[in-house]
Each structure stands twice: as C-alpha cells, then as structure tokens.
Design an enzyme around this catalytic site. Sequence first.
Site, short mmCIF file in Angstrom:
data_model
loop_
_atom_site.label_atom_id
_atom_site.label_comp_id
_atom_site.label_asym_id
_atom_site.label_seq_id
_atom_site.Cartn_x
_atom_site.Cartn_y
_atom_site.Cartn_z
CE1 TYR A 143 38.57 47.82 43.28
CE2 TYR A 143 36.30 48.26 43.91
CZ TYR A 143 37.21 47.74 43.02
OH TYR A 143 36.77 47.13 41.86
CG ASP A 238 43.28 44.24 49.43
OD1 ASP A 238 42.21 44.71 48.97
OD2 ASP A 238 44.24 43.93 48.70
CE LYS A 266 45.86 47.36 42.32
NZ LYS A 266 45.24 47.97 41.13
P1 KE4 Z 1 41.52 43.82 40.62
O1 KE4 Z 1 40.34 42.84 40.67
O2 KE4 Z 1 41.13 45.14 39.97
O3 KE4 Z 1 42.78 43.18 40.01
O4 KE4 Z 1 41.94 44.14 42.13
C1 KE4 Z 1 40.96 44.65 43.01
C2 KE4 Z 1 41.67 45.40 44.13
C3 KE4 Z 1 41.77 44.80 45.37
N1 KE4 Z 1 42.39 45.42 46.40
C4 KE4 Z 1 42.94 46.65 46.24
C5 KE4 Z 1 43.62 47.30 47.40
C6 KE4 Z 1 42.86 47.31 44.99
O5 KE4 Z 1 43.40 48.55 44.85
C7 KE4 Z 1 42.22 46.68 43.91
C8 KE4 Z 1 42.08 47.33 42.56
N2 KE4 Z 1 42.55 48.68 42.45
C9 KE4 Z 1 41.92 49.50 41.45
C10 KE4 Z 1 42.57 50.89 41.52
N3 KE4 Z 1 42.16 51.60 42.66
C11 KE4 Z 1 42.00 48.89 40.10
C12 KE4 Z 1 41.70 49.85 38.97
C13 KE4 Z 1 40.39 49.52 38.33
O6 KE4 Z 1 39.40 49.22 39.05
O7 KE4 Z 1 40.35 49.62 37.08
#
Ligand code: KE4
Length: 428
Positions: A143, A238, A266
Amino acid sequence: MTTNSIELFERAQRSIPGGVNSPVRAFKSVGGTPVFMKSAKGAYLYDVDGNRYIDYIASWGPMILGHAWEPTVRAIQQYAAYSTSYGAPTELEVKMAELILSMVPNVELIRMVSSGTEACMSAIRLARGYTGRNKIIKFEGHYHGHADSFLVKAGSGVATFNIQAVPGVTAGVANDTLTCAYNNLDAVKQLVAENKGEIAAIITEPVAGNMGCILPHDGFLQGLRTICDQEDIVLIFDEVMTGFRLAAGGAQEVYGVRADLVTYGKVIGAGMPVGAFGGSRKIMEHIAPLGSVYQAGTLSGNPIAMIAGYTLLTELKNNPSIYSELEEKTVYLKKGLNTVLQEWGKPYVINQLGSMISVHFSGQPVTDFASAAAANNQLFSHFFHAMLNRGIYLPPSAFESYFLNNALTYKDLDQTIKAAEESLHEIG
Ligand code: KE4
C-alpha cells in the site's frame, strides 16, 4: 463498557462517510464498533468511556516514543504561537531537510509534503518524468497511499475490504500499473522482459507492513536493485512505515540496499501531517521549480509539522539505543506470544523485524499477499476483540503490522502476553 463510543459512532455516521476519516479505523473487517479515543499518554490510549488500552498501533507508526512525548508537545505549543502557517519558506524546513539528509546518506535532495500518499504519488510522477516512461511495478498487498496508480491489488484497507478494482480509477491508469507477488524476483524479471523499456519505476515497501508485517527474502531487495540498474528503472523504497522506525537510516540501512528515491511519512511528522520524498540530485532536479515535474502543496513544510518532526528525529538521531530497546521489547513480546500460541496448539506464524510485528493464524509461512490472505483471518477478528476487551489495542485488520512504541514497559508486555493467553483460550 463503550456506550459513548457507540453513541459517537452513530452520530459520526450522520456526517462522515462510514463515521470515520480513514476506512481502516471503522472496524469493518473485525466487526463491532470502533473505539473513539479521548486522549493518550506514553503507551496508553484512553477512550471516551474511560477505558485504558495498551497501544500497538501508535497511530499507524508515528508515535514511536509514545503518545504526547513532552519535547514534541512543548515544541508544537511554542511554535504555534508564532503562526501555524506562512506559505513562505522558513528556516525550520531547511533544518528539517538537513537533518534527514544527515540520517539518510543517499538522499541528496528532499521535498516535504503532507502525507505518505502525496510522497509516493509525487515520487512516481517524478520517476515517469525523469525516464519518459509510463509503467510502474508494485507488489500485491503493498500500500502506497490512495493515489490512483497505487489502488491496484493494494494492501491495508483495500485488502481489508477485499476491493478488487477501485471504482473511479480509470482503465488507463490501472493499465500502467503492473503487479506481481512480493518476494518473487522471477515474476519481476518476467514483467520487465514483457515491458522492455516501458517501466519507469519499481516501487516497494522494503519491509511490507500493509498485509501484516512481511519481510523481504534474502537477496530480494538487492535483486530489485540489480534489475533497476540493468534496465534504467527508478527503484523507489516506500519507507513511509519503515523510515526512521527500523533504524535511523530505515530499511536502506538495515538491508544495505540503496534506492534511487525514498518516500517518508508517519514518524517524520511525529503525528503531525507530514510526508516527504527524496533521492539523488540527478533525479530530484527534475522537480519544479528546478525542473518541469510539477508538485506543490499549500501546507508542505508546515512549521508546526516541521518542528514536531524535527524534535522527534533529533532524539532518534542522538539516541540510537532507542532502536535496540525497541527491538529487544519486540523480541520479548514475540517470545511470549510464541509460548502462549504453542500452548494453544493451532497453526500460527509470527513475522517480526525491529519494532514491527504481526501474528497470522496460518499453517504456512506468510511471505506475500496470497499467503496472508489464506490465513484464518476470521479467527484474527475474534482474537482482536478478545484482546481489545482485555485492554490491548491491536490494528483492527489482519492486513496490518503492529507497531511498538518505546514508552512500553516490560510490565505492559507481560500484560499483553497474559491477555493473549486468555484470549486464545476464549476463542478456542
Ligand atoms: P498516508 O497518506 O496514509 O499518510 O500514507 C500512505 C502510506 C504510504 N505508504 C505506506 C507503506 C503506508 O503504510 C501508508 C499508510 N499506512 C496506512 C496503515 N497501513 C495508514 C492508515 C490509514 O490508512 O488510515
């Protein structure tokens, strides 16, 4: 007792889609009502009904030193009084960029954005602009945020809700996203051969965290590096989850493999909205205003987010023992969970690296999305609620990694292990 959460969830659904601002929070895959939080301190969350939970989500990674860490709170309070945004460059952004460059040697230029999605979306656009190629390779179950290009066989909430094709993502966009199984280098080589000269980038979570925690096989990341070198493909790590969590230098430091572009989120915001992408000067110089690959953001480099992230990253840089403390605590938890799971006697797998860990009710190793999806995730849902009822807050999905924070004590870990033993007994 979660009366107030239940009432708030009913009220929230009247004004917010699904009652949440991010789908994974909705407890849809595990069932039940999401718990609404009121405050947190250190390793503990406090919900609107006064229940306390030991937190293993850490806001999905950022709260690596625990919640409401005093130096960050004080810095935010101090800088908020100067203004919360200028829309003009500030010294804080320069200090933040210099700090990250000092911690990640192969990043020569870095651009701040406001989320991990923005960071990954921008990195892909940059790779396409730099190479003049259109296609990307991503891995099933990974993701990279919710930008159109990434919503093809994605992990996290997309996997949690088993969304095969996301409506609104056009065929044109989806056709430029090639996918294959994580940890399958031959499948990558085949895709590259079938799309010779058309692939701009391979993007990977160097350690996957969006289908549970899944480690790269020995040589996998180096294999991607070699393929990208041979085919002039941009390798993107990533590190939104792994950056500054697995080590000061992230997965690049742990595995000794350097990507061309790296994305962050994060931890670098310490809970404030921050993302970033960076890499070699020869690639990053294509980003506007230096180059023509346009990318922008009203709140990019926001001073409050910068001072929060700068304060936290400075602590992590100056106290590398934090990482060994986190690893020791996570290994202690893993050993304790192994003991109670073995006594329980049914199939399971624990994947762990650094302070990332996940339990899978699977009789086979969990090494990619297919094996993660084949686990008994219904059983996970029961385990999740049994643990929640015992004050242990795990991610509400089998397709997520747990994250330890360094405010956790060994007493907390023992309480967690005990709760797991009781929960396993309860679910049978
Ligand atoms: P954000 O746009 O949510 O800040 O980041 C996206 C993203 C990109 N790359 C990786 C490896 C990530 O894990 C994420 C976001 N992680 C999720 C949890 N698996 C965020 C939680 C959510 O979607 O509310």
